[in-house]
Enzyme design. Structure first.
Site, mmCIF file in Angstrom:
data_model
loop_
_atom_site.group_PDB
_atom_site.id
_atom_site.type_symbol
_atom_site.label_atom_id
_atom_site.label_comp_id
_atom_site.label_asym_id
_atom_site.label_seq_id
_atom_site.Cartn_x
_atom_site.Cartn_y
_atom_site.Cartn_z
ATOM 1 N N ARG A 101 47.557 45.159 47.828
ATOM 2 C CA ARG A 101 46.151 44.668 47.960
ATOM 3 C C ARG A 101 46.019 43.712 48.873
ATOM 4 O O ARG A 101 46.941 42.911 49.142
ATOM 5 C CB ARG A 101 45.781 44.457 46.346
ATOM 6 C CG ARG A 101 45.944 42.951 46.005
ATOM 7 C CD ARG A 101 45.564 42.575 44.701
ATOM 8 N NE ARG A 101 45.989 41.236 44.181
ATOM 9 C CZ ARG A 101 45.782 40.892 42.776
ATOM 10 N NH1 ARG A 101 44.978 41.609 42.202
ATOM 11 N NH2 ARG A 101 46.142 39.700 42.533
ATOM 12 N N ARG B 113 43.113 31.903 29.631
ATOM 13 C CA ARG B 113 44.312 32.575 29.945
ATOM 14 C C ARG B 113 45.326 32.040 28.773
ATOM 15 O O ARG B 113 46.666 32.225 29.004
ATOM 16 C CB ARG B 113 44.770 32.092 31.252
ATOM 17 C CG ARG B 113 45.012 33.432 32.161
ATOM 18 C CD ARG B 113 45.366 32.815 33.473
ATOM 19 N NE ARG B 113 46.000 33.630 34.335
ATOM 20 C CZ ARG B 113 45.122 34.272 35.692
ATOM 21 N NH1 ARG B 113 43.946 33.746 35.757
ATOM 22 N NH2 ARG B 113 45.576 35.069 36.270
ATOM 23 N N ARG C 48 46.971 37.409 49.515
ATOM 24 C CA ARG C 48 47.233 36.346 48.708
ATOM 25 C C ARG C 48 48.687 36.064 48.571
ATOM 26 O O ARG C 48 49.354 36.748 48.645
ATOM 27 C CB ARG C 48 46.856 36.502 47.241
ATOM 28 C CG ARG C 48 45.339 36.291 46.968
ATOM 29 C CD ARG C 48 44.754 36.607 45.435
ATOM 30 N NE ARG C 48 45.710 36.223 44.292
ATOM 31 C CZ ARG C 48 45.400 36.183 43.298
ATOM 32 N NH1 ARG C 48 44.332 36.866 42.975
ATOM 33 N NH2 ARG C 48 46.088 35.627 42.046
ATOM 34 N N LYS D 125 40.811 43.431 37.007
ATOM 35 C CA LYS D 125 39.550 42.528 36.492
ATOM 36 C C LYS D 125 38.782 42.021 37.516
ATOM 37 O O LYS D 125 37.465 41.857 37.308
ATOM 38 C CB LYS D 125 40.159 41.580 35.167
ATOM 39 C CG LYS D 125 41.026 40.766 35.615
ATOM 40 C CD LYS D 125 41.682 39.868 34.369
ATOM 41 C CE LYS D 125 42.744 38.854 35.106
ATOM 42 N NZ LYS D 125 43.844 39.188 35.626
ATOM 43 N N ARG E 181 54.417 35.600 37.081
ATOM 44 C CA ARG E 181 52.953 35.840 36.491
ATOM 45 C C ARG E 181 52.994 36.846 35.514
ATOM 46 O O ARG E 181 52.210 36.440 34.334
ATOM 47 C CB ARG E 181 52.051 36.515 37.784
ATOM 48 C CG ARG E 181 51.817 35.022 38.740
ATOM 49 C CD ARG E 181 51.264 35.845 39.894
ATOM 50 N NE ARG E 181 49.866 36.380 39.897
ATOM 51 C CZ ARG E 181 49.381 37.053 40.694
ATOM 52 N NH1 ARG E 181 50.189 37.192 42.053
ATOM 53 N NH2 ARG E 181 48.317 37.563 40.595
#
Ligand code: AMP
Length: 222
Positions: free
Chosen positions: A132, A93, A166, A18, A177
């Protein structure tokens, strides 16, 4: 510019793409990309008392409080750069956030065009997140396997040579998560579906193919 105001929410599990898609879309139609995760990470960087509290939550993959997030988003969308629209990435969220957003939009006379859910199965998500990283200077995202810079160690977009990963992109935190996503965020999907706002896009194809699909869904002809 699009010639019309556009207000869109991007939702989906962590790592569904996203952030990447919101970034592509906002560059194309020149409206702000409001990532609540980015806003919170900027607060953590300032090392304020609130930032330190947030760091503890984010590092473990837990959510910030609804009150804080709702307040942040409400203030941010009042800024002048949001007058022609915005893309929300990572908000709402939870169901209370979704309800508060609808109330806030009604009060501010904002019409929500669509909630785009990018669907990716859990087994793909872990591989995507663990690989990532991003350019420190411009934030452009890369991946060890799927999206390498054209020249090793140099950002395609800005020429930067420093990159970061991150802290919450580690296996244990990602698992938490995902649990939080299923328990707290996923229930917002039927909420938006019932309002006729939900548009679901398959997020497993290439970045370009997903972006094209999103353009189609939003009626963007570029
Ligand atoms: P993201 O960059 O969207 O993956 O968000 C990173 C982290 O910021 C999340 O794991 C949460 O801890 C926090 N966060 C971002 N958006 C929200 C939100 N709308 N409500 C609560 N916490 C959030």
């Amino acid at each position: 510019m699009l010639g019309r105001k556009i207000h869109v929410v991007f939702t989906g599990a962590p790592g569904c793409g996203k952030g990447t898609q919101a970034r592509i879309l906002t560059e194309k139609i020149d409206i702000p990309h409001l990532s609540t995760g980015e806003i919170l990470r900027a607060e953590i960087k300032k090392a304020t008392p609130q930032g330190l509290q947030l760091k503890e939550l984010l590092d473990k993959g837990n959510l910030a409080t609804d009150e804080m997030i709702i307040d942040i988003v409400s203030c941010r969308i009042d800024e002048p750069d949001c007058k022609d629209g915005f893309i929300l990435d990572g908000f709402p969220r939870t169901c209370p956030q979704a309800e508060a957003m609808q109330k806030m939009f009604a009060e501010k006379n904002i019409k929500l065009d669509a909630v785009i859910e990018i669907q990716v199965p859990d087994e793909i998500i872990m591989e995507r997140i663990l690989g990532r990283y991003a350019c420190m200077k411009c934030g452009q995202g890369y991946h060890d396997k799927f999206l390498k810079p054209k020249v090793y160690g140099v950002c395609d977009k800005c020429g930067g040579t420093d990159f970061y990963r991150r802290i919450d992109d580690n296996r244990e935190t990602v698992q938490n998560r995902l649990v939080n996503y299923r328990a707290l965020t996923y229930p917002t999907i039927p909420y938006f579906e019932n309002q006729g706002l939900l548009r679901t896009v398959d997020g497993t194809s290439t970045i370009e193919a997903v972006s094209k699909k999103i353009d189609e869904v939003l009626g963007i002809d570029k």
